[in-house]
Design an enzyme around this catalytic site. Sequence first.
Site, PDB file in Angstrom:
ATOM      1  N   LYS A  35       6.737  50.205-124.652  1.00  0.00           N
ATOM      2  CA  LYS A  35       7.361  51.459-125.089  1.00  0.00           C
ATOM      3  C   LYS A  35       8.677  51.676-124.361  1.00  0.00           C
ATOM      4  CE  LYS A  35       5.863  55.713-123.786  1.00  0.00           C
ATOM      5  NZ  LYS A  35       6.927  56.679-123.441  1.00  0.00           N
ATOM      6  N   ASP A  62      10.392  55.093-128.461  1.00  0.00           N
ATOM      7  CA  ASP A  62       9.924  56.479-128.348  1.00  0.00           C
ATOM      8  C   ASP A  62      11.106  57.422-128.116  1.00  0.00           C
ATOM      9  OD1 ASP A  62       8.296  58.689-128.105  1.00  0.00           O
ATOM     10  OD2 ASP A  62       7.727  58.267-126.034  1.00  0.00           O
ATOM     11  N   LYS A  64      11.566  60.155-130.239  1.00  0.00           N
ATOM     12  CA  LYS A  64      11.162  61.457-130.795  1.00  0.00           C
ATOM     13  C   LYS A  64      12.302  62.058-131.632  1.00  0.00           C
ATOM     14  CE  LYS A  64       7.845  62.393-127.110  1.00  0.00           C
ATOM     15  NZ  LYS A  64       8.105  61.246-126.215  1.00  0.00           N
ATOM     16  N   ASP A  67      16.210  65.397-136.661  1.00  0.00           N
ATOM     17  CA  ASP A  67      17.553  65.678-137.165  1.00  0.00           C
ATOM     18  C   ASP A  67      17.449  65.896-138.670  1.00  0.00           C
ATOM     19  OD1 ASP A  67      20.433  65.720-137.508  1.00  0.00           O
ATOM     20  OD2 ASP A  67      20.592  64.516-135.679  1.00  0.00           O
ATOM     21  N   PRO A  69      17.245  64.961-142.605  1.00  0.00           N
ATOM     22  CA  PRO A  69      16.529  63.805-143.172  1.00  0.00           C
ATOM     23  C   PRO A  69      17.381  62.543-143.274  1.00  0.00           C
ATOM     24  CG  PRO A  69      15.963  65.788-144.374  1.00  0.00           C
ATOM     25  CD  PRO A  69      17.030  66.186-143.407  1.00  0.00           C
ATOM     26  N   ASN A  70      18.614  62.665-143.745  1.00  0.00           N
ATOM     27  CA  ASN A  70      19.469  61.494-143.938  1.00  0.00           C
ATOM     28  C   ASN A  70      19.729  60.757-142.615  1.00  0.00           C
ATOM     29  OD1 ASN A  70      21.160  59.941-145.719  1.00  0.00           O
ATOM     30  ND2 ASN A  70      22.909  60.852-144.621  1.00  0.00           N
ATOM     31  N   THR A  71      19.954  61.528-141.574  1.00  0.00           N
ATOM     32  CA  THR A  71      20.252  60.940-140.260  1.00  0.00           C
ATOM     33  C   THR A  71      19.036  60.234-139.673  1.00  0.00           C
ATOM     34  OG1 THR A  71      21.915  62.624-139.889  1.00  0.00           O
ATOM     35  CG2 THR A  71      21.084  61.520-137.929  1.00  0.00           C
ATOM     36  N   THR A 126       3.011  68.056-124.912  1.00  0.00           N
ATOM     37  CA  THR A 126       1.973  68.575-124.004  1.00  0.00           C
ATOM     38  C   THR A 126       2.561  69.387-122.859  1.00  0.00           C
ATOM     39  OG1 THR A 126       1.971  66.411-122.955  1.00  0.00           O
ATOM     40  CG2 THR A 126       0.176  66.861-124.470  1.00  0.00           C
ATOM     41  N   ARG A 187      -6.316  56.907-118.043  1.00  0.00           N
ATOM     42  CA  ARG A 187      -6.528  56.421-116.688  1.00  0.00           C
ATOM     43  C   ARG A 187      -7.859  55.678-116.607  1.00  0.00           C
ATOM     44  NH1 ARG A 187      -2.041  57.024-116.459  1.00  0.00           N
ATOM     45  NH2 ARG A 187      -0.724  58.135-115.001  1.00  0.00           N
ATOM     46  N   GLN A 196      -0.891  63.135-114.264  1.00  0.00           N
ATOM     47  CA  GLN A 196      -1.619  63.364-115.514  1.00  0.00           C
ATOM     48  C   GLN A 196      -2.798  64.282-115.223  1.00  0.00           C
ATOM     49  OE1 GLN A 196      -0.623  62.599-118.421  1.00  0.00           O
ATOM     50  NE2 GLN A 196       0.499  60.653-118.415  1.00  0.00           N
ATOM     51  N   ARG A 217       1.750  53.704-115.389  1.00  0.00           N
ATOM     52  CA  ARG A 217       1.555  53.393-113.972  1.00  0.00           C
ATOM     53  C   ARG A 217       0.270  52.670-113.583  1.00  0.00           C
ATOM     54  NH1 ARG A 217       3.239  59.347-112.620  1.00  0.00           N
ATOM     55  NH2 ARG A 217       2.273  59.486-114.687  1.00  0.00           N
TER      56      ARG A 217
HETATM   57  O1  C5P Z   1       2.338  56.265-116.205  1.00  0.00           O
HETATM   58  P1  C5P Z   1       1.582  56.936-117.293  1.00  0.00           P
HETATM   59  O2  C5P Z   1       0.390  56.147-117.790  1.00  0.00           O
HETATM   60  O3  C5P Z   1       1.222  58.364-116.967  1.00  0.00           O
HETATM   61  O4  C5P Z   1       2.637  56.968-118.501  1.00  0.00           O
HETATM   62  C1  C5P Z   1       2.348  57.535-119.711  1.00  0.00           C
HETATM   63  C2  C5P Z   1       3.496  57.443-120.649  1.00  0.00           C
HETATM   64  O5  C5P Z   1       3.197  58.275-121.770  1.00  0.00           O
HETATM   65  C3  C5P Z   1       4.839  57.922-120.111  1.00  0.00           C
HETATM   66  O6  C5P Z   1       5.868  57.153-120.757  1.00  0.00           O
HETATM   67  C4  C5P Z   1       4.895  59.358-120.552  1.00  0.00           C
HETATM   68  O7  C5P Z   1       6.193  59.821-120.747  1.00  0.00           O
HETATM   69  C5  C5P Z   1       4.170  59.300-121.884  1.00  0.00           C
HETATM   70  N1  C5P Z   1       3.571  60.573-122.287  1.00  0.00           N
HETATM   71  C6  C5P Z   1       2.628  61.246-121.529  1.00  0.00           C
HETATM   72  N2  C5P Z   1       2.100  62.419-121.940  1.00  0.00           N
HETATM   73  C7  C5P Z   1       2.489  62.927-123.093  1.00  0.00           C
HETATM   74  C8  C5P Z   1       3.423  62.286-123.883  1.00  0.00           C
HETATM   75  C9  C5P Z   1       3.968  61.079-123.434  1.00  0.00           C
HETATM   76  O8  C5P Z   1       2.250  60.784-120.465  1.00  0.00           O
HETATM   77  N3  C5P Z   1       1.940  64.037-123.498  1.00  0.00           N
END
Ligand code: C5P
Length: 241
Positions: A35, A62, A64, A67, A69-71, A126, A187, A196, A217
Amino acid sequence: MTPSPADRIIIALDVPTKEEGIALVGRLADARTFKVGLELFTAEGPALFRKLKALRKDIFLDLKLHDIPNTVAGAVRSAHRHGVQMMTLHTSGGREMMAKAAEAAKAAADAGTGPKPILLGVTVLTSLKGSDLEEVGMGSDVASQVLRLAGLAKAAGLDGVVCSPQEIEVLRKEYGRELAIVTPGIRPAWAAAQDQKRIMTPAEAVAKGADYLVIGRPITGAPSPNEAFLRIVEELDQSRP
Ligand code: C5P
């Protein structure tokens, strides 16, 4: 088609430079999809994609998009030309924006220049809580806004959504298997939660209905990233019904 355990895992390349990104990819011989987010893409642009392609890796872009629709449709075409396999757009950009993006993805694939990019809708970030939504005029009920936007994404022809582990079950129940579900906040039991808060193990998330897991991570920060990756693959394999 159900992805294999290894193909379910998307590695978050949360690093600021191409050199660091490529070094990390080099330490993850068995991982397939990476990603690339705003930080790395803003720093390096599509030159990075050429490197990833040369290493035979798949790209999840990623950015996100949000904008007119055309862009957004144009950005989907550009990403496809650079060999991007998956990309994100904001469902709050509206039905027409998503439909035009889906059309562009299909047309690009029909032209025979590679597989159709998988388009994933982002519903409510989130980082936003009810009071934040209220402030921008979206009501205060995060859960119902997520459901509503996921339904709109499906109706507009997107392939799936990105959601937190807590939302997997309700989205599956509501929209069946037609929407692919991609979830971060993963995790393994042996990894630290770090920042997280509402986490799930890889096996739990897949059991609840996630198709793809975005993991950073616990893998990228491990002494041997490839070993950590393979350990998760094995856990997913063992928990297959
Ligand atoms: O290191 P970690 O596993 O926490 O990374 C999770 C990835 O998912 C990061 O790139 C983070 O920006 C992304 N992400 C997230 N929570 C979200 C949306 C995206 O952790 N709600």
